[in-house]
Scaffold this active site. Sequence first.
Site, PDB file in Angstrom:
ATOM      1  N   LYS A 102      39.690   6.034  -1.233  1.00  0.00           N
ATOM      2  CA  LYS A 102      41.025   6.326  -1.766  1.00  0.00           C
ATOM      3  C   LYS A 102      41.433   5.346  -2.855  1.00  0.00           C
ATOM      4  CE  LYS A 102      41.051   3.964   2.140  1.00  0.00           C
ATOM      5  NZ  LYS A 102      40.673   4.192   3.524  1.00  0.00           N
ATOM      6  N   GLU A 126      38.098  14.686   1.144  1.00  0.00           N
ATOM      7  CA  GLU A 126      38.861  14.925   2.379  1.00  0.00           C
ATOM      8  C   GLU A 126      39.016  13.659   3.224  1.00  0.00           C
ATOM      9  OE1 GLU A 126      40.392  18.141   3.536  1.00  0.00           O
ATOM     10  OE2 GLU A 126      41.339  16.359   4.372  1.00  0.00           O
ATOM     11  N   ILE A 133      41.662  13.994   9.816  1.00  0.00           N
ATOM     12  CA  ILE A 133      42.636  15.091   9.702  1.00  0.00           C
ATOM     13  C   ILE A 133      42.353  15.901   8.440  1.00  0.00           C
ATOM     14  CG2 ILE A 133      45.076  15.684   9.460  1.00  0.00           C
ATOM     15  CD1 ILE A 133      45.769  12.924  10.585  1.00  0.00           C
ATOM     16  N   GLY A 184      36.577  -1.064  13.476  1.00  0.00           N
ATOM     17  CA  GLY A 184      36.173  -0.394  12.234  1.00  0.00           C
ATOM     18  C   GLY A 184      37.296   0.367  11.555  1.00  0.00           C
ATOM     19  N   GLU A 187      40.302  -2.003   6.385  1.00  0.00           N
ATOM     20  CA  GLU A 187      39.533  -2.116   5.143  1.00  0.00           C
ATOM     21  C   GLU A 187      38.779  -3.447   5.138  1.00  0.00           C
ATOM     22  OE1 GLU A 187      39.425   0.440   2.729  1.00  0.00           O
ATOM     23  OE2 GLU A 187      40.321   1.356   4.471  1.00  0.00           O
ATOM     24  N   ASP A 198      46.871   0.440   0.948  1.00  0.00           N
ATOM     25  CA  ASP A 198      46.047   1.587   1.360  1.00  0.00           C
ATOM     26  C   ASP A 198      46.925   2.839   1.517  1.00  0.00           C
ATOM     27  OD1 ASP A 198      43.387   2.599   2.669  1.00  0.00           O
ATOM     28  OD2 ASP A 198      44.940   3.088   4.136  1.00  0.00           O
ATOM     29  N   LYS A 202      46.953   6.431  -0.643  1.00  0.00           N
ATOM     30  CA  LYS A 202      46.873   7.754  -0.016  1.00  0.00           C
ATOM     31  C   LYS A 202      48.043   8.645  -0.421  1.00  0.00           C
ATOM     32  CE  LYS A 202      44.151   6.040   3.868  1.00  0.00           C
ATOM     33  NZ  LYS A 202      44.213   5.356   5.164  1.00  0.00           N
TER      34      LYS A 202
HETATM   35  P1  NAP Z   1      32.049  -0.897   5.444  1.00  0.00           P
HETATM   36  O1  NAP Z   1      31.903  -0.783   6.905  1.00  0.00           O
HETATM   37  O2  NAP Z   1      32.402  -2.204   4.851  1.00  0.00           O
HETATM   38  O3  NAP Z   1      30.704  -0.345   4.772  1.00  0.00           O
HETATM   39  C1  NAP Z   1      30.409  -0.480   3.401  1.00  0.00           C
HETATM   40  C2  NAP Z   1      28.940  -0.194   3.215  1.00  0.00           C
HETATM   41  O4  NAP Z   1      28.626  -0.182   1.827  1.00  0.00           O
HETATM   42  C3  NAP Z   1      28.019  -1.220   3.873  1.00  0.00           C
HETATM   43  O5  NAP Z   1      26.918  -0.566   4.439  1.00  0.00           O
HETATM   44  C4  NAP Z   1      27.564  -2.107   2.698  1.00  0.00           C
HETATM   45  O6  NAP Z   1      26.281  -2.629   2.876  1.00  0.00           O
HETATM   46  C5  NAP Z   1      27.538  -1.087   1.575  1.00  0.00           C
HETATM   47  N1  NAP Z   1      27.783  -1.672   0.262  1.00  0.00           N
HETATM   48  C6  NAP Z   1      28.940  -2.205  -0.187  1.00  0.00           C
HETATM   49  N2  NAP Z   1      28.785  -2.632  -1.453  1.00  0.00           N
HETATM   50  C7  NAP Z   1      27.512  -2.352  -1.798  1.00  0.00           C
HETATM   51  C8  NAP Z   1      26.730  -2.554  -2.981  1.00  0.00           C
HETATM   52  N3  NAP Z   1      27.281  -3.112  -4.065  1.00  0.00           N
HETATM   53  N4  NAP Z   1      25.453  -2.137  -2.988  1.00  0.00           N
HETATM   54  C9  NAP Z   1      24.919  -1.550  -1.901  1.00  0.00           C
HETATM   55  N5  NAP Z   1      25.599  -1.324  -0.754  1.00  0.00           N
HETATM   56  C10 NAP Z   1      26.886  -1.718  -0.706  1.00  0.00           C
HETATM   57  O7  NAP Z   1      33.170   0.147   4.921  1.00  0.00           O
HETATM   58  P2  NAP Z   1      33.667   1.476   5.655  1.00  0.00           P
HETATM   59  O8  NAP Z   1      34.729   1.129   6.629  1.00  0.00           O
HETATM   60  O9  NAP Z   1      32.517   2.305   6.054  1.00  0.00           O
HETATM   61  O10 NAP Z   1      34.456   2.175   4.447  1.00  0.00           O
HETATM   62  C11 NAP Z   1      33.756   2.768   3.395  1.00  0.00           C
HETATM   63  C12 NAP Z   1      34.720   3.547   2.524  1.00  0.00           C
HETATM   64  O11 NAP Z   1      35.364   4.557   3.311  1.00  0.00           O
HETATM   65  C13 NAP Z   1      35.863   2.729   1.929  1.00  0.00           C
HETATM   66  O12 NAP Z   1      36.188   3.253   0.672  1.00  0.00           O
HETATM   67  C14 NAP Z   1      37.025   2.962   2.901  1.00  0.00           C
HETATM   68  O13 NAP Z   1      38.277   2.795   2.294  1.00  0.00           O
HETATM   69  C15 NAP Z   1      36.777   4.398   3.260  1.00  0.00           C
HETATM   70  N6  NAP Z   1      37.322   4.816   4.539  1.00  0.00           N
HETATM   71  C16 NAP Z   1      37.079   4.075   5.657  1.00  0.00           C
HETATM   72  C17 NAP Z   1      37.555   4.508   6.878  1.00  0.00           C
HETATM   73  C18 NAP Z   1      37.326   3.728   8.143  1.00  0.00           C
HETATM   74  O14 NAP Z   1      37.893   4.119   9.180  1.00  0.00           O
HETATM   75  N7  NAP Z   1      36.540   2.674   8.133  1.00  0.00           N
HETATM   76  C19 NAP Z   1      38.289   5.710   6.955  1.00  0.00           C
HETATM   77  C20 NAP Z   1      38.513   6.447   5.771  1.00  0.00           C
HETATM   78  C21 NAP Z   1      38.009   5.984   4.582  1.00  0.00           C
HETATM   79  P3  NAP Z   1      25.954  -3.685   4.072  1.00  0.00           P
HETATM   80  O15 NAP Z   1      26.118  -2.897   5.342  1.00  0.00           O
HETATM   81  O16 NAP Z   1      24.570  -4.103   3.877  1.00  0.00           O
HETATM   82  O17 NAP Z   1      26.963  -4.769   3.936  1.00  0.00           O
HETATM   83  N1  HSE Z   2      41.808   1.207   6.739  1.00  0.00           N
HETATM   84  C1  HSE Z   2      42.188   2.577   6.763  1.00  0.00           C
HETATM   85  C2  HSE Z   2      43.224   2.790   7.844  1.00  0.00           C
HETATM   86  C3  HSE Z   2      40.977   3.437   7.023  1.00  0.00           C
HETATM   87  O1  HSE Z   2      43.394   1.917   8.696  1.00  0.00           O
HETATM   88  O2  HSE Z   2      43.871   3.837   7.835  1.00  0.00           O
HETATM   89  C4  HSE Z   2      41.249   4.903   6.935  1.00  0.00           C
HETATM   90  O3  HSE Z   2      41.533   5.280   5.626  1.00  0.00           O
END
Ligand code: NAP
Ligand code: HSE
Length: 453
Positions: A102, A126, A133, A184, A187, A198, A202
């Site tokens: 986002k 999405e 959701i 998890g 952010e 954040d 959104k």
């Molecule tokens: P995360 O757990 O920090 O995972 C990020 C991943 O990307 C890790 O595997 C990291 O590698 C990899 N990465 C980051 N920078 C990189 C680079 N320059 N080159 C190669 N790999 C790279 O983050 P996340 O919680 O999954 O969130 C990911 C995205 O989804 C974000 O934009 C977040 O805002 C969005 N999002 C998250 C959630 C949630 O509930 N977490 C919900 C909705 C949206 P390593 O594992 O090796 O460090």
């Molecule tokens: N950090 C975000 C939250 C992840 O807590 O809502 C989902 O976008």
Amino acid sequence: MAIGIGLLGLGTVGAGVAAILASPEGRHPLVGELVLRRVAVRDPARARAVSLDPTLLVTDPRLVVDDPAVDIVVEVMGGLEPARSLILQAIAAGKSVVTANKAVIARYGEEIAAAAADRGVYVLIEAAVGGGIPIIEPLKQSLGSNRILRVSGIVNGTTNYILSRMAAEGAAYADVLADAQRLGYAEADPAADVQGGDAADKIAILAGLAYGGSIERSAIPTEGIDRLEARDVTYANQLGYVVKLLAVAERFEASASPESADNNVALDVRVHPTLLPRSHPLAGVDGVNNAILVEGDPVGQVMFFGPGAGAGPTASAVVADILNIAGIRQLGAPAGALDPLLAASRWRQCSLVDSARTRHRNYVRLLTRDEAGVIGKIGTAFGTAEVSIQSIVQYEASATASASSSGAGSGAGNGAEIVVITHEVEEARFRQALAAITALPEVETVAACLRTL
Ligand code: NAP
Ligand code: HSE
């Protein structure tokens, strides 16, 4: 026909996506056609929440985007760069993109959508709002016949989880935030959650879709929960309210005829902690859950509710987007032909109104001297600015002491603590009243100031 998937990131969300792709049984048959080809991570040696063929892992994300076996690029790495550039590179290579990012979409959505339209590919988002959701596609498609009056919601799971546990258990802010990180939800930099950024990303995205124009992300007035005191959650509760971090986008002049405002709408878009009456549809949304209330003409109120963060819910939304693109590929649609409802579209200018002109109810907590006439002077200051008071409560020194001992923060000592709830008033008038109240010698400080629905 197999469809190649390239993942940029294998963290919370990426691992959730890989887990769904690895177990297609019982899901839509198209899931079985999705084949994970390459995965970019920073540290290939790190333990993962999903087991994967280690030869798929690369540390150079360009190798994912450029791999000819990758048909759809899934960006779940987060951050602004290199995420934005990689999305644009995938588009330039003629690949559709699915992203949960986002932060990138709220800032560069217009640039990305224009590039995708030029190249005839989709960028689906999405998972960027509301975790599991479905809200993006319903706004783009199912609610498209409506004039949208207001979109309001709890769109950050981390802060809702923190506020719910603070209210239910009197839990300490820092402890609950650490739990949200471990689960998890937060952010990579949780400042984006707790400072409201954040949620602002959104609501910028939701408002852009609901009103058909791009929203200046940096102009959205944003306040988080990082300065919220536990005693205000407690007092709100005593007064019949719950405190939620709310993101709102609404047409400013609801009375203007929809036809006259068709090409240019003025919006009040904002993010702030808000006192919701317990009877409000969003008041019972607790924990990591999110909910988005859409009010439209002629549909009325529609509420979308569910888990707003975490691996499984977010991966559910990511894979749904992948399936939408895969389904269109399977149909053999001509290259470059885009479904106009699935692709993002803009049809008017949206501008944000000056917040001084917007109208709200307010909760104010004042620390004052405990002496005769103070409430009268405060009432006069509000009255002079034509701010009508709904309720005014003085807490005794003993009551503030007991709130302190239950974890509600520092008390007012020997002074008084006065909580005022106003009727709806223009923000400029409210600020004028606050300035006059702050100048009263009996008033030590305006300790809290929150919006009220
Ligand atoms: P995360 O757990 O920090 O995972 C990020 C991943 O990307 C890790 O595997 C990291 O590698 C990899 N990465 C980051 N920078 C990189 C680079 N320059 N080159 C190669 N790999 C790279 O983050 P996340 O919680 O999954 O969130 C990911 C995205 O989804 C974000 O934009 C977040 O805002 C969005 N999002 C998250 C959630 C949630 O509930 N977490 C919900 C909705 C949206 P390593 O594992 O090796 O460090
Ligand atoms: N950090 C975000 C939250 C992840 O807590 O809502 C989902 O976008």
